[in-house]
Design a protein around this motif. Structure first.
Motif, PDB file in Angstrom:
ATOM      1  N   VAL A  24       0.856  -1.185   0.000  1.00  0.00           N
ATOM      2  CA  VAL A  24       0.000   0.000   0.000  1.00  0.00           C
ATOM      3  C   VAL A  24       0.892   1.234   0.000  1.00  0.00           C
ATOM      4  CG1 VAL A  24      -1.830   1.241   1.197  1.00  0.00           C
ATOM      5  CG2 VAL A  24      -1.793  -1.257   1.259  1.00  0.00           C
ATOM      6  N   ASP A  25       0.720   2.061  -1.024  1.00  0.00           N
ATOM      7  CA  ASP A  25       1.530   3.265  -1.187  1.00  0.00           C
ATOM      8  C   ASP A  25       0.723   4.504  -0.828  1.00  0.00           C
ATOM      9  OD1 ASP A  25       3.637   1.727  -2.089  1.00  0.00           O
ATOM     10  OD2 ASP A  25       3.261   2.125  -4.210  1.00  0.00           O
ATOM     11  N   GLU A  26       1.242   5.249   0.153  1.00  0.00           N
ATOM     12  CA  GLU A  26       0.672   6.544   0.533  1.00  0.00           C
ATOM     13  C   GLU A  26       1.573   7.620  -0.074  1.00  0.00           C
ATOM     14  OE1 GLU A  26      -0.937   8.806   4.489  1.00  0.00           O
ATOM     15  OE2 GLU A  26       0.720   7.406   4.752  1.00  0.00           O
ATOM     16  N   PHE A  27       1.013   8.413  -0.972  1.00  0.00           N
ATOM     17  CA  PHE A  27       1.792   9.380  -1.736  1.00  0.00           C
ATOM     18  C   PHE A  27       1.853  10.735  -1.041  1.00  0.00           C
ATOM     19  CE2 PHE A  27       0.570   6.168  -4.709  1.00  0.00           C
ATOM     20  CZ  PHE A  27       1.608   6.095  -5.623  1.00  0.00           C
ATOM     21  N   TYR A  28       2.921  11.486  -1.355  1.00  0.00           N
ATOM     22  CA  TYR A  28       3.132  12.818  -0.794  1.00  0.00           C
ATOM     23  C   TYR A  28       3.327  13.834  -1.921  1.00  0.00           C
ATOM     24  CZ  TYR A  28       4.183   9.754   3.124  1.00  0.00           C
ATOM     25  OH  TYR A  28       4.117   8.767   4.067  1.00  0.00           O
ATOM     26  N   ALA A  29       3.604  15.067  -1.534  1.00  0.00           N
ATOM     27  CA  ALA A  29       3.892  16.165  -2.469  1.00  0.00           C
ATOM     28  C   ALA A  29       2.743  16.331  -3.450  1.00  0.00           C
ATOM     29  CB  ALA A  29       5.242  15.957  -3.154  1.00  0.00           C
ATOM     30  N   GLU A  30       3.032  16.319  -4.749  1.00  0.00           N
ATOM     31  CA  GLU A  30       2.016  16.576  -5.774  1.00  0.00           C
ATOM     32  C   GLU A  30       0.987  15.460  -5.904  1.00  0.00           C
ATOM     33  OE1 GLU A  30       1.528  19.488  -7.719  1.00  0.00           O
ATOM     34  OE2 GLU A  30       2.766  20.113  -6.029  1.00  0.00           O
ATOM     35  N   ASN A  31       1.246  14.314  -5.293  1.00  0.00           N
ATOM     36  CA  ASN A  31       0.301  13.190  -5.336  1.00  0.00           C
ATOM     37  C   ASN A  31      -0.340  12.927  -3.971  1.00  0.00           C
ATOM     38  OD1 ASN A  31       0.455  12.210  -8.159  1.00  0.00           O
ATOM     39  ND2 ASN A  31       2.630  12.039  -7.632  1.00  0.00           N
ATOM     40  N   GLU A  32      -0.192  13.889  -3.051  1.00  0.00           N
ATOM     41  CA  GLU A  32      -0.759  13.731  -1.714  1.00  0.00           C
ATOM     42  C   GLU A  32      -2.266  13.542  -1.795  1.00  0.00           C
ATOM     43  OE1 GLU A  32      -0.548  15.738   2.698  1.00  0.00           O
ATOM     44  OE2 GLU A  32       0.659  16.551   1.067  1.00  0.00           O
ATOM     45  N   GLY A  33      -2.763  12.649  -0.936  1.00  0.00           N
ATOM     46  CA  GLY A  33      -4.186  12.329  -0.923  1.00  0.00           C
ATOM     47  C   GLY A  33      -4.491  11.019  -1.629  1.00  0.00           C
ATOM     48  N   LEU A  34      -3.524  10.509  -2.374  1.00  0.00           N
ATOM     49  CA  LEU A  34      -3.711   9.265  -3.111  1.00  0.00           C
ATOM     50  C   LEU A  34      -3.100   8.113  -2.326  1.00  0.00           C
ATOM     51  CD1 LEU A  34      -4.623   7.827  -5.707  1.00  0.00           C
ATOM     52  CD2 LEU A  34      -2.379   8.376  -6.684  1.00  0.00           C
ATOM     53  N   ILE A  35      -3.860   7.040  -2.180  1.00  0.00           N
ATOM     54  CA  ILE A  35      -3.376   5.811  -1.554  1.00  0.00           C
ATOM     55  C   ILE A  35      -3.803   4.657  -2.452  1.00  0.00           C
ATOM     56  CG2 ILE A  35      -3.349   4.347   0.492  1.00  0.00           C
ATOM     57  CD1 ILE A  35      -4.252   6.764   2.138  1.00  0.00           C
ATOM     58  N   ILE A  36      -2.830   3.874  -2.908  1.00  0.00           N
ATOM     59  CA  ILE A  36      -3.077   2.767  -3.823  1.00  0.00           C
ATOM     60  C   ILE A  36      -2.507   1.475  -3.228  1.00  0.00           C
ATOM     61  CG2 ILE A  36      -2.562   1.798  -6.098  1.00  0.00           C
ATOM     62  CD1 ILE A  36      -2.275   4.611  -7.154  1.00  0.00           C
ATOM     63  N   ALA A  37      -3.263   0.383  -3.353  1.00  0.00           N
ATOM     64  CA  ALA A  37      -2.805  -0.937  -2.922  1.00  0.00           C
ATOM     65  C   ALA A  37      -2.570  -1.807  -4.151  1.00  0.00           C
ATOM     66  CB  ALA A  37      -3.841  -1.593  -2.022  1.00  0.00           C
ATOM     67  N   GLU A  38      -1.500  -2.595  -4.102  1.00  0.00           N
ATOM     68  CA  GLU A  38      -1.204  -3.556  -5.166  1.00  0.00           C
ATOM     69  C   GLU A  38      -1.035  -4.928  -4.537  1.00  0.00           C
ATOM     70  OE1 GLU A  38       2.362  -2.366  -7.168  1.00  0.00           O
ATOM     71  OE2 GLU A  38       1.429  -0.593  -8.054  1.00  0.00           O
TER      72      GLU A  38
END
Length: 155
Positions: A102-116
């Motif tokens: 599960v990736d929790e993104f920061y900076a310009e992609n903050e707010g996005l959380i994706i699971a693979e």
């Protein structure tokens, strides 16, 4: 090697309590051409050069080659990358015989959380945790290479 994976949006942060491992990741792309993305990644105290081929029709399978490289070399390669370096924390959660990343993104992609989840074959079944949302495997907007050039905050 052929990588088979599914991607999902994540509904909430409840996955964090189940994580057995987490690492900060910085990654950039030397090439974001869909036929051959070339990524440089620093993950914790290790770094990698990865080449991925074009996805198949289901979006689940594609060729992937990865080699560990020295961190100092990865830092130099990051300076050559296309604009839009990805910054995220990866959480690893074991559910039955599978590991969800599960990736929790920061900076310009903050707010996005994706699971693979990586699978052994495309029709393999697995248990879906309650924090797993909509499947976005075929949606190229959720590829990290796309996010580097088209940040989530600008959608």
């Amino acid at each position: 090697m052929i990588e088979i994976e599914k991607k999902f949006l994540v509904l909430n942060n409840s996955f964090k309590v189940a994580a057995f491992n987490k690492n900060r990741i910085t990654q950039g792309y030397l090439s974001t051409v869909p036929e051959r993305t070339v990524r440089v990644r620093i993950k914790g105290d290790k770094s990698y050069l990865t080449i991925k081929g074009l996805s198949n029709d289901t979006g689940m399978s594609r060729f992937e080659w990865e080699k560990e490289i020295p961190v100092d070399e990865a830092k130099k390669l990051l300076l050559l990358c296309e604009e839009g370096v990805i910054d995220k924390t990866r959480f690893e959660i074991k559910i039955d015989n599978h590991i969800f990343e599960v990736d929790e993104f920061y900076a310009e992609n903050e707010g996005l959380i994706i699971a693979e989840i990586e699978l052994d074959f495309e029709t393999e079944t697995f248990n879906k945790p309650n924090w797993l949302g909509e499947e976005v495997t075929k949606d190229k907007r959720y590829y990290n290479s796309y996010l580097s050039n088209h940040p989530y905050k600008k959608w």
